[in-house]
Design a protein around this motif. Structure first.
Motif, PDB file in Angstrom:
ATOM      1  N   PRO A  75       0.790  -1.229   0.000  1.00  0.00           N
ATOM      2  CA  PRO A  75       0.000   0.000   0.000  1.00  0.00           C
ATOM      3  C   PRO A  75       0.825   1.284   0.000  1.00  0.00           C
ATOM      4  CG  PRO A  75       0.124  -0.860   2.213  1.00  0.00           C
ATOM      5  CD  PRO A  75       0.886  -1.825   1.336  1.00  0.00           C
ATOM      6  N   TYR A  76       2.154   1.159   0.048  1.00  0.00           N
ATOM      7  CA  TYR A  76       3.023   2.339   0.037  1.00  0.00           C
ATOM      8  C   TYR A  76       3.903   2.307  -1.206  1.00  0.00           C
ATOM      9  CZ  TYR A  76       1.666   2.428   4.945  1.00  0.00           C
ATOM     10  OH  TYR A  76       0.944   2.447   6.105  1.00  0.00           O
ATOM     11  N   GLY A  77       4.245   3.498  -1.691  1.00  0.00           N
ATOM     12  CA  GLY A  77       5.068   3.579  -2.881  1.00  0.00           C
ATOM     13  C   GLY A  77       5.962   4.792  -2.869  1.00  0.00           C
ATOM     14  N   CYS A  78       6.584   5.048  -4.025  1.00  0.00           N
ATOM     15  CA  CYS A  78       7.503   6.171  -4.178  1.00  0.00           C
ATOM     16  C   CYS A  78       6.698   7.422  -4.535  1.00  0.00           C
ATOM     17  CB  CYS A  78       8.528   5.847  -5.259  1.00  0.00           C
ATOM     18  SG  CYS A  78       9.795   7.107  -5.422  1.00  0.00           S
ATOM     19  N   SER A  79       6.245   8.134  -3.510  1.00  0.00           N
ATOM     20  CA  SER A  79       5.375   9.310  -3.671  1.00  0.00           C
ATOM     21  C   SER A  79       6.078  10.607  -3.298  1.00  0.00           C
ATOM     22  CB  SER A  79       4.118   9.143  -2.814  1.00  0.00           C
ATOM     23  OG  SER A  79       3.398   7.989  -3.179  1.00  0.00           O
ATOM     24  N   LEU A  80       7.398  10.624  -3.379  1.00  0.00           N
ATOM     25  CA  LEU A  80       8.160  11.800  -2.953  1.00  0.00           C
ATOM     26  C   LEU A  80       7.753  13.058  -3.707  1.00  0.00           C
ATOM     27  CD1 LEU A  80      11.690  10.140  -2.820  1.00  0.00           C
ATOM     28  CD2 LEU A  80      10.186  10.626  -0.890  1.00  0.00           C
ATOM     29  N   GLY A  81       7.344  12.905  -4.966  1.00  0.00           N
ATOM     30  CA  GLY A  81       6.990  14.061  -5.773  1.00  0.00           C
ATOM     31  C   GLY A  81       5.773  14.818  -5.296  1.00  0.00           C
ATOM     32  N   HIS A  82       5.002  14.220  -4.396  1.00  0.00           N
ATOM     33  CA  HIS A  82       3.812  14.916  -3.899  1.00  0.00           C
ATOM     34  C   HIS A  82       4.121  15.885  -2.770  1.00  0.00           C
ATOM     35  CE1 HIS A  82       0.637  13.188  -6.339  1.00  0.00           C
ATOM     36  NE2 HIS A  82       1.422  12.123  -6.404  1.00  0.00           N
ATOM     37  N   SER A  83       5.330  15.885  -2.308  1.00  0.00           N
ATOM     38  CA  SER A  83       5.818  16.857  -1.327  1.00  0.00           C
ATOM     39  C   SER A  83       5.098  16.702   0.020  1.00  0.00           C
ATOM     40  CB  SER A  83       5.663  18.295  -1.843  1.00  0.00           C
ATOM     41  OG  SER A  83       4.325  18.762  -1.717  1.00  0.00           O
ATOM     42  N   ARG A  84       5.446  17.585   0.944  1.00  0.00           N
ATOM     43  CA  ARG A  84       4.807  17.603   2.264  1.00  0.00           C
ATOM     44  C   ARG A  84       3.809  18.758   2.376  1.00  0.00           C
ATOM     45  NH1 ARG A  84      10.054  15.571   3.453  1.00  0.00           N
ATOM     46  NH2 ARG A  84       9.972  13.665   4.698  1.00  0.00           N
ATOM     47  N   ARG A  85       3.429  19.326   1.243  1.00  0.00           N
ATOM     48  CA  ARG A  85       2.504  20.461   1.271  1.00  0.00           C
ATOM     49  C   ARG A  85       1.131  20.058   1.803  1.00  0.00           C
ATOM     50  NH1 ARG A  85       0.249  24.083  -3.854  1.00  0.00           N
ATOM     51  NH2 ARG A  85      -0.952  25.544  -2.578  1.00  0.00           N
TER      52      ARG A  85
ATOM     53  N   PHE B 143       3.966 -11.140 -12.224  1.00  0.00           N
ATOM     54  CA  PHE B 143       3.419  -9.890 -12.743  1.00  0.00           C
ATOM     55  C   PHE B 143       3.380  -8.871 -11.602  1.00  0.00           C
ATOM     56  CE2 PHE B 143       1.799 -12.648 -16.068  1.00  0.00           C
ATOM     57  CZ  PHE B 143       1.870 -11.850 -17.199  1.00  0.00           C
ATOM     58  N   ILE B 144       4.161  -7.806 -11.727  1.00  0.00           N
ATOM     59  CA  ILE B 144       4.098  -6.686 -10.783  1.00  0.00           C
ATOM     60  C   ILE B 144       3.148  -5.663 -11.391  1.00  0.00           C
ATOM     61  CG2 ILE B 144       5.395  -4.915  -9.558  1.00  0.00           C
ATOM     62  CD1 ILE B 144       7.915  -6.669  -9.971  1.00  0.00           C
ATOM     63  N   VAL B 145       2.000  -5.477 -10.774  1.00  0.00           N
ATOM     64  CA  VAL B 145       0.975  -4.579 -11.315  1.00  0.00           C
ATOM     65  C   VAL B 145       1.018  -3.279 -10.519  1.00  0.00           C
ATOM     66  CG1 VAL B 145      -1.481  -4.251 -11.771  1.00  0.00           C
ATOM     67  CG2 VAL B 145      -0.438  -6.505 -12.112  1.00  0.00           C
ATOM     68  N   ASN B 146       1.461  -2.233 -11.180  1.00  0.00           N
ATOM     69  CA  ASN B 146       1.737  -0.948 -10.543  1.00  0.00           C
ATOM     70  C   ASN B 146       0.616   0.053 -10.798  1.00  0.00           C
ATOM     71  OD1 ASN B 146       3.042   1.353  -9.454  1.00  0.00           O
ATOM     72  ND2 ASN B 146       3.800   1.873 -11.494  1.00  0.00           N
ATOM     73  N   SER B 147       0.016   0.565  -9.730  1.00  0.00           N
ATOM     74  CA  SER B 147      -1.067   1.539  -9.880  1.00  0.00           C
ATOM     75  C   SER B 147      -0.676   2.944  -9.422  1.00  0.00           C
ATOM     76  CB  SER B 147      -2.307   1.065  -9.105  1.00  0.00           C
ATOM     77  OG  SER B 147      -1.990   0.752  -7.760  1.00  0.00           O
ATOM     78  N   HIS B 148       0.623   3.203  -9.334  1.00  0.00           N
ATOM     79  CA  HIS B 148       1.110   4.560  -9.028  1.00  0.00           C
ATOM     80  C   HIS B 148       2.255   4.892  -9.981  1.00  0.00           C
ATOM     81  CE1 HIS B 148       2.527   8.125  -7.099  1.00  0.00           C
ATOM     82  NE2 HIS B 148       3.651   7.559  -6.718  1.00  0.00           N
ATOM     83  N   VAL B 149       2.110   5.952 -10.746  1.00  0.00           N
ATOM     84  CA  VAL B 149       2.993   6.239 -11.882  1.00  0.00           C
ATOM     85  C   VAL B 149       4.470   6.225 -11.505  1.00  0.00           C
ATOM     86  CG1 VAL B 149       3.649   7.991 -13.568  1.00  0.00           C
ATOM     87  CG2 VAL B 149       1.229   7.503 -13.172  1.00  0.00           C
ATOM     88  N   THR B 150       4.846   6.924 -10.433  1.00  0.00           N
ATOM     89  CA  THR B 150       6.277   7.067 -10.153  1.00  0.00           C
ATOM     90  C   THR B 150       6.872   5.897  -9.376  1.00  0.00           C
ATOM     91  OG1 THR B 150       5.728   8.531  -8.294  1.00  0.00           O
ATOM     92  CG2 THR B 150       6.336   9.573 -10.363  1.00  0.00           C
ATOM     93  N   ASN B 151       6.129   4.804  -9.254  1.00  0.00           N
ATOM     94  CA  ASN B 151       6.738   3.545  -8.816  1.00  0.00           C
ATOM     95  C   ASN B 151       7.482   2.864  -9.964  1.00  0.00           C
ATOM     96  OD1 ASN B 151       5.684   3.669  -6.224  1.00  0.00           O
ATOM     97  ND2 ASN B 151       3.958   2.327  -6.660  1.00  0.00           N
ATOM     98  N   ALA B 152       7.245   3.307 -11.178  1.00  0.00           N
ATOM     99  CA  ALA B 152       7.707   2.557 -12.352  1.00  0.00           C
ATOM    100  C   ALA B 152       9.223   2.360 -12.360  1.00  0.00           C
ATOM    101  CB  ALA B 152       7.244   3.247 -13.635  1.00  0.00           C
ATOM    102  N   ALA B 153       9.992   3.396 -12.069  1.00  0.00           N
ATOM    103  CA  ALA B 153      11.448   3.273 -12.136  1.00  0.00           C
ATOM    104  C   ALA B 153      11.994   2.323 -11.069  1.00  0.00           C
ATOM    105  CB  ALA B 153      12.102   4.645 -12.044  1.00  0.00           C
ATOM    106  N   PRO B 154      11.608   2.462  -9.795  1.00  0.00           N
ATOM    107  CA  PRO B 154      12.083   1.486  -8.805  1.00  0.00           C
ATOM    108  C   PRO B 154      11.656   0.055  -9.122  1.00  0.00           C
ATOM    109  CG  PRO B 154      11.195   3.419  -7.696  1.00  0.00           C
ATOM    110  CD  PRO B 154      10.862   3.566  -9.148  1.00  0.00           C
ATOM    111  N   LEU B 155      10.447  -0.116  -9.630  1.00  0.00           N
ATOM    112  CA  LEU B 155       9.987  -1.464  -9.948  1.00  0.00           C
ATOM    113  C   LEU B 155      10.790  -2.060 -11.097  1.00  0.00           C
ATOM    114  CD1 LEU B 155       6.124  -1.064  -9.524  1.00  0.00           C
ATOM    115  CD2 LEU B 155       7.772  -2.072  -7.924  1.00  0.00           C
TER     116      LEU B 155
END
Length: 262
Positions: free
Chosen positions: A65-75, A107-119
């Motif tokens: 349930p967690y991913g690479c969401s750093l781009g969303h900032s702490r705003r 099959f790694i099914v990714n539903s968050h765009v910026t997980n793509a590179a780490p995956l």
């Protein structure tokens, strides 16, 4: 076909029936504007993979349930982000143990765009360690051309937009704040930019796109496309073999010189 519901005596038979395939949904917990719950990504991935798993008779591993969401900032409050290296390590270790249990097609099914590179990095590491393991990363927003077109219909740098809002109206209405949808539109400000900017510098409210256009009917149609198209890919994966059966770990025999190539 929920892996977590099965006992150790049942999983080998399930994997034998599925040609060694298992599905790993990977999502995120992050802000999705004022009108969508923070679990949108992993809820979508889990629901999609559960339906596809039942249709194709393929085991579905517990959702990340967690991913690479750093781009969303702490705003905005609500985002729980992993470092890319953390996600790589998590998925690599999950894959190692899944392989030990008998998984040979993951099959790694990714539903968050910026997980793509780490995956993709995790995929490379798993293939390098396990010669008999095939791995695919499938991004839910681009499963097929029609699914991609629906996601990008109102913004190129979309987030919490018409497509995502419609999907949640259809499959998880409890996380939608319907009264806020009409006022949540925010334009895509990324056209012609050179750099990749975080969301705090591209959006006023965490949205990019037009959630006001979303309808339940559109969400139902889009989700059915995603189920159909991902199921087709999984079924194709049951039959696929490597083009060449060469070992990753052993070099080819050196070609001996002949009179023709001296």
């Amino acid at each position: 076909m929920n892996w977590a519901d099965k006992t150790w005596t049942e999983i080998p038979a399930d994997l034998a029936d599925s040609h060694g395939i298992a599905i790993l949904p990977v999502g995120a917990t992050e802000q999705h504007g004022p009108h969508l719950g923070t679990g949108m990504d992993f809820i979508l991935g889990e629901k999609l993979c559960r339906v596809v798993g039942e249709r194709t008779r393929v085991p579905v591993l517990p959702t990340l349930p967690y991913g690479c969401s750093l781009g969303h900032s702490r705003r905005w409050p609500g985002t729980i982000a992993l470092q890319p290296i953390t996600l790589i390590t998590l998925v690599k270790e999950i894959g190692d143990w899944a392989h030990h249990s008998g998984v040979r097609r993951l099959f790694i099914v990714n539903s968050h765009v910026t997980n793509a590179a780490p995956l993709r990095c995790a995929l490379e590491m798993l293939r390098a360690d396990h010669d008999d393991l095939m791995v695919a990363v499938i991004n839910t927003a681009t499963i097929s051309e029609r699914v991609r077109d629906a996601h990008f219909s109102d913004a190129q740098d979309w987030h919490a937009n018409a497509a995502e809002t419609a999907l949640m109206l259809a499959i998880a209405p409890e996380i939608v704040r319907a009264e806020l949808v009409p006022t949540s539109d925010d334009p895509d400000r990324t056209d012609n930019l050179v750099f990749a900017h975080p969301v705090n510098r591209t959006s006023e409210n965490g949205v990019t796109g037009k959630p006001s256009l979303a309808t339940v009917e559109d969400g139902q149609k889009l989700f059915s496309w995603m189920v159909d198209d991902l199921s087709e890919i999984v079924e194709k994966g049951k039959r696929e073999a490597p083009p060449l059966d060469h070992s990753y770990f052993h070099r080819a025999d050196l070609v001996k010189p002949t009179s023709a190539n001296k």
